[in-house]
Design a protein around this motif. Structure first.
Motif, PDB file in Angstrom:
ATOM      1  N   GLU A  52       0.891  -1.279   0.014  1.00  0.00           N
ATOM      2  CA  GLU A  52       0.050   0.118   0.004  1.00  0.00           C
ATOM      3  C   GLU A  52       0.950   1.436  -0.183  1.00  0.00           C
ATOM      4  O   GLU A  52       0.601   2.170  -0.826  1.00  0.00           O
ATOM      5  CB  GLU A  52      -1.031  -0.050   1.205  1.00  0.00           C
ATOM      6  N   ARG A  55       2.186   1.649  -3.516  1.00  0.00           N
ATOM      7  CA  ARG A  55       1.235   2.293  -4.288  1.00  0.00           C
ATOM      8  C   ARG A  55       0.905   3.795  -3.872  1.00  0.00           C
ATOM      9  O   ARG A  55       0.866   4.493  -4.998  1.00  0.00           O
ATOM     10  CB  ARG A  55      -0.038   1.499  -4.109  1.00  0.00           C
ATOM     11  N   LEU A  56       1.052   4.226  -3.036  1.00  0.00           N
ATOM     12  CA  LEU A  56       0.963   5.762  -2.592  1.00  0.00           C
ATOM     13  C   LEU A  56       1.676   6.355  -3.132  1.00  0.00           C
ATOM     14  O   LEU A  56       1.854   7.574  -3.705  1.00  0.00           O
ATOM     15  CB  LEU A  56       0.639   5.776  -1.134  1.00  0.00           C
ATOM     16  N   ASP A  59       1.722   6.591  -6.851  1.00  0.00           N
ATOM     17  CA  ASP A  59       0.738   7.623  -7.447  1.00  0.00           C
ATOM     18  C   ASP A  59       1.215   9.094  -7.076  1.00  0.00           C
ATOM     19  O   ASP A  59       0.869   9.811  -7.938  1.00  0.00           O
ATOM     20  CB  ASP A  59      -0.704   7.355  -6.621  1.00  0.00           C
ATOM     21  N   ARG A 109      -9.097  11.152  -4.215  1.00  0.00           N
ATOM     22  CA  ARG A 109      -8.693   9.690  -4.226  1.00  0.00           C
ATOM     23  C   ARG A 109      -7.921   9.142  -3.547  1.00  0.00           C
ATOM     24  O   ARG A 109      -8.204   7.892  -2.668  1.00  0.00           O
ATOM     25  CB  ARG A 109      -8.725   9.343  -5.697  1.00  0.00           C
ATOM     26  N   LEU A 110      -6.867   9.743  -3.539  1.00  0.00           N
ATOM     27  CA  LEU A 110      -5.647   9.026  -2.410  1.00  0.00           C
ATOM     28  C   LEU A 110      -6.220   9.156  -0.876  1.00  0.00           C
ATOM     29  O   LEU A 110      -5.857   8.501  -0.052  1.00  0.00           O
ATOM     30  CB  LEU A 110      -4.355   9.963  -2.735  1.00  0.00           C
ATOM     31  N   HIS A 112      -9.293   9.464   0.333  1.00  0.00           N
ATOM     32  CA  HIS A 112     -10.227   8.475   0.600  1.00  0.00           C
ATOM     33  C   HIS A 112      -9.811   6.966   0.389  1.00  0.00           C
ATOM     34  O   HIS A 112     -10.219   6.125   1.401  1.00  0.00           O
ATOM     35  CB  HIS A 112     -11.295   8.464  -0.849  1.00  0.00           C
ATOM     36  N   ASP A 113      -8.536   6.600  -0.240  1.00  0.00           N
ATOM     37  CA  ASP A 113      -8.131   5.554  -0.130  1.00  0.00           C
ATOM     38  C   ASP A 113      -7.696   5.053   1.280  1.00  0.00           C
ATOM     39  O   ASP A 113      -7.490   4.111   1.777  1.00  0.00           O
ATOM     40  CB  ASP A 113      -7.257   4.903  -1.263  1.00  0.00           C
ATOM     41  N   ARG A 115      -8.513   6.760   4.196  1.00  0.00           N
ATOM     42  CA  ARG A 115      -9.564   6.844   5.227  1.00  0.00           C
ATOM     43  C   ARG A 115     -10.716   7.605   4.575  1.00  0.00           C
ATOM     44  O   ARG A 115     -10.340   8.823   4.368  1.00  0.00           O
ATOM     45  CB  ARG A 115      -9.097   7.423   6.367  1.00  0.00           C
ATOM     46  N   PRO A 116     -11.756   7.135   4.403  1.00  0.00           N
ATOM     47  CA  PRO A 116     -12.731   7.686   3.793  1.00  0.00           C
ATOM     48  C   PRO A 116     -13.200   8.936   4.632  1.00  0.00           C
ATOM     49  O   PRO A 116     -13.451   8.986   5.901  1.00  0.00           O
ATOM     50  CB  PRO A 116     -14.091   6.807   3.829  1.00  0.00           C
ATOM     51  N   ARG A 162     -15.450  -0.673   4.893  1.00  0.00           N
ATOM     52  CA  ARG A 162     -15.194  -1.127   3.797  1.00  0.00           C
ATOM     53  C   ARG A 162     -15.708  -2.673   3.528  1.00  0.00           C
ATOM     54  O   ARG A 162     -16.444  -2.557   2.199  1.00  0.00           O
ATOM     55  CB  ARG A 162     -13.614  -1.308   3.538  1.00  0.00           C
TER      56      ARG A 162
END
Length: 251
Positions: A52, A55-56, A59, A109-110, A112-113, A115-116, A162
């Motif tokens: 994770e 990925r961050l 991005d 988007r990042l 939200h991924d 923590r919403p 989730r």
């Protein structure tokens, strides 16, 4: 005869001793297996977190970084043209506005991924209601029942959100349901129970578990909890998860 009795007593004693040794060996083997499973789970969790983070980083580095760099260059170009070619400068600034808007979308988007935001704005129950309305209203009647779900650990809140979101998305995609009930409640011992039940067509017997169903179980397992998907005889599908709130596992 005395020798025979002595031999019988010795054999019985040896058998008891052997049985004790077997039980202790079995217990030791079970403990070793559990320790290995725990270590494997920890390694999977660490690997998932590292993936994770990777990925961050990708991005941010490959997406937002170049986008913001391009914005700076366009602004400099617009400033240089402002005095001599104002129309061209204005056109570039309009493009910059579009670039900044796209970058903000990526940033949201990042975030939200991670923590919403709805969890902080509305709480778990409110965030679930909002998600249910977004995914299913008005064609499906949704009831969200929430007990005492305040002051939950952040990881538990995110996992519950989730899991619920994935279950509701599955209802929207596959269930052909008319009613859905979501229940969030504390159980004995403080664990959080999450239930999503619909009156749809259910899951065909023998159907392979899709990525969504697997992710439900994985999210619960990461916290030491469990998640099951069942199709009762009365119809529909029930997703049921139990998430410990004290960092321990559930049985």
């Amino acid at each position: 005869m005395r020798t025979v009795r002595v031999d019988a007593v010795r054999v019985a004693r040896d058998e008891r001793l052997l049985a004790d040794v077997v039980r202790q060996a079995a217990a030791a083997a079970r403990a070793s297996a559990l320790a290995a499973e725990l270590q494997h789970s920890r390694e999977q969790l660490v690997a998932a977190r590292e993936e994770e983070c990777r990925r961050l980083r990708r991005d941010l580095h490959d997406g937002l970084g170049p986008a913001l760099g391009a914005v700076v260059l366009r602004i400099d170009t617009a400033r240089n043209l402002a005095a001599t070619r104002p129309e061209e400068s204005d056109r570039i600034l309009r493009q910059v506005r579009g670039d900044v808007s796209a970058a903000l979308t990526d940033l949201r988007r990042l975030v939200h991924d991670l923590r919403p935001p709805a969890l902080d704005d509305l709480g778990l129950a409110g965030a679930v209601r909002q998600q249910a309305e977004r995914l299913l209203a008005p064609r499906v009647a949704v009831t969200v029942e929430a007990g005492d779900v305040a002051d939950l650990p952040a990881a538990v809140e995110v996992a519950a959100y989730r899991i619920t979101s994935e279950a509701l998305a599955n209802v929207a995609r596959h269930a052909s349901a008319s009613r859905v009930r979501v229940c969030l409640e504390r159980e004995d011992g403080g664990a959080l129970g999450v239930t999503v039940a619909d009156d749809g067509v259910g899951i065909a017997p023998g159907a392979p578990a899709g990525v969504g169903l697997v992710s439900l179980r994985e999210r619960a397992a990461e916290l030491g909890g469990r998640c099951a998907v069942e199709c009762p005889a009365t119809g529909g599908t029930v997703v049921r998860a139990v998430l410990p709130t004290d960092g321990g596992g559930t049985r």
